[in-house]
Design an enzyme around this catalytic site. Structure first.
Site, short mmCIF file in Angstrom:
data_model
loop_
_atom_site.label_atom_id
_atom_site.label_comp_id
_atom_site.label_asym_id
_atom_site.label_seq_id
_atom_site.Cartn_x
_atom_site.Cartn_y
_atom_site.Cartn_z
N GLN A 28 0.84 -1.20 0.00
CA GLN A 28 0.00 0.00 0.00
C GLN A 28 0.87 1.25 0.00
O GLN A 28 1.61 1.50 0.95
CB GLN A 28 -0.93 0.01 1.22
CG GLN A 28 -1.91 1.17 1.21
CD GLN A 28 -2.82 1.18 2.42
OE1 GLN A 28 -2.35 1.26 3.55
NE2 GLN A 28 -4.11 1.10 2.20
N GLY A 29 0.78 2.05 -1.05
CA GLY A 29 1.55 3.28 -1.18
C GLY A 29 0.64 4.50 -1.07
O GLY A 29 0.36 5.15 -2.08
N GLU A 46 -10.55 -1.22 4.55
CA GLU A 46 -9.47 -1.29 5.54
C GLU A 46 -10.01 -1.09 6.95
O GLU A 46 -9.60 -1.77 7.89
CB GLU A 46 -8.41 -0.23 5.22
CG GLU A 46 -7.20 -0.31 6.14
CD GLU A 46 -6.08 0.64 5.72
OE1 GLU A 46 -4.95 0.48 6.21
OE2 GLU A 46 -6.35 1.54 4.90
N SER A 63 0.46 6.79 2.34
CA SER A 63 1.03 7.85 3.17
C SER A 63 2.36 8.36 2.62
O SER A 63 3.11 7.62 1.97
CB SER A 63 1.27 7.33 4.60
OG SER A 63 0.05 7.00 5.21
N SER A 71 3.28 -0.75 3.38
CA SER A 71 3.15 -2.09 3.94
C SER A 71 3.61 -3.17 2.95
O SER A 71 3.13 -3.21 1.82
CB SER A 71 1.71 -2.35 4.36
OG SER A 71 1.24 -1.35 5.23
#
Length: 385
Positions: free
Chosen positions: A128-129, A246, A131, A163
């Site tokens: 997951q990109g 999420e 933040s 992550s």
């Protein structure tokens, strides 16, 4: 809500329980926490076993490759796998619980056909990109740029807390495609191949010593326009779908795990004499009530996310995420009381979980952000100035 189980649902439970009893003893030992290639292989093998048995993407719609199971069957699956000590999704977390459901709802038929089967079989891992160093809770402030160049976007910028980046094949990436637009309207959601030229991954070591997060540096990375999920500059809306999964359903298996830990804490306290502390007993009793209530909220959230509606949870997911984050921290604080001096031993059970619990009020949107969502979108209170 009718919380009783039908004969069909009990039969589903019996079949699942029998399958778990058969396959779990055949699993190899779990790799060490620091062995990420080994953990990836282990989690992928388990996912393939689930897929072959018809339990992968159980609650996904059938047209997305899932089983179209009822919400109750989904809950039974979570209960039984956790109670049996089956592996959790592990390295498949982002693909199975974030990116995959988002693509199932928002992706084109071609995108579904390309990405969903490998996710369900554990063949491809996602990270997951979202933040960035200056865009965490204020995610819409992201500055990673994507400039259109023919049939590709040229992406430049950086991400943090990415992550599973060091073992991922794909990244669900948020980029700014229109710097002149209001900041919520100039964002796009891309699927970026992690082996593309210009992608650099730098693992981050957490307080617990693990490296499931990383910094991600993007230097003119070319991402095909066909990898954009949703319309250009409509990525914020697509992101809200991702965050709904999420916050609303991605943590449901962990509620079952916390209830199991709570029972183990009570047994340990009785064995080591700490059960004589009336304050601790009351604390454990209150936590038992807390997690029972959270499980009922989980049932409501999962039931609300019906497969025929795309399975997207509602804003009730923010209520769950807000309370669960704090309850989990309180649970492992209670564990430290039960362990006494043993709570300083990093090799003792529950100590690493206590350290990781500190991140839960930040991950997937801080508690402050969740409070704003509950206040504005559920209670209808005016926005702060």
């Amino acid at each position: 809500m009718d919380l009783t189980y039908t004969e069909e649902e009990e039969a589903f439970r019996a079949r699942l329980r029998a399958w778990l009893a058969k396959v779990l003893p055949t699993l190899p030992a779990r790799p060490a926490a620091a062995d990420w290639p080994g953990r990836r292989a282990y989690d992928a093998a388990w996912q393939r076993m689930l897929c072959d048995a018809g339990y992968a993407g159980l609650h996904w719609p059938r047209d997305a490759g899932g089983q179209g199971a009822t919400p109750t069957q989904h809950l039974i699956f979570l209960e039984e796998t956790e109670l049996a000590g089956a592996p959790y999704v592990g390295a498949n977390f982002v693909g199975l619980l974030h990116a995959g459901p988002t693509i199932a709802v928002e992706g084109s038929p071609e995108q579904r056909a390309r990405w969903l089967p490998p996710i369900l079989r554990g063949d491809e891992i996602w990270c997951q990109g979202f933040s960035e160093p200056d865009a965490g809770s204020d995610l819409a402030a992201l500055r990673t740029r994507a400039v259109r160049d023919g049939d590709a976007y040229v992406v430049t910028g950086s991400k943090i807390w990415t992550s599973h980046a060091e073992i991922a094949d794909w990244c669900e990436l948020l980029v700014r495609t229109d710097p002149a637009a209001p900041r919520h309207r100039g964002i796009s959601w891309l699927a970026m191949p992690m082996d593309a030229p210009g992608v650099t991954v730098r693992p981050l070591r957490t307080l617990a010593g693990s490296t499931e997060f990383a910094e991600l540096f993007l230097d003119e990375v070319r991402v095909p326009v066909g990898n954009r999920v949703g319309a250009e500059n409509d990525g914020w809306r697509v992101t809200m779908v991702t965050l709904s999964f999420e916050r609303g359903t991605a943590f449901v298996g962990e509620v079952v795990a916390c209830r199991r830990v709570l029972g183990a804490l009570a047994r340990t306290a009785r064995a080591n004499g700490r059960w004589d502390d009336a304050v601790l007993r009351r604390r454990l009793g209150r936590l038992s009530a807390e997690f029972t209530a959270l499980w009922r909220l989980t049932q409501w959230n999962v039931s609300e996310a019906q497969p025929d509606g795309g399975g997207v949870p509602g804003v009730g997911g923010s209520v769950f995420k807000l309370r669960y984050s704090h309850a989990r921290q309180e649970l492992y604080d209670a564990a430290a009381e039960v362990l006494g001096a043993g709570a300083l031993d990093a090799d003792r059970e529950w100590v690493a979980d206590r350290l990781s619990s500190l991140s839960y009020t930040i991950a997937a949107g801080t508690s402050q952000i969740q409070q704003n969502i509950v206040a504005e979108r559920i209670l209808g209170l005016p926005k702060g100035r």
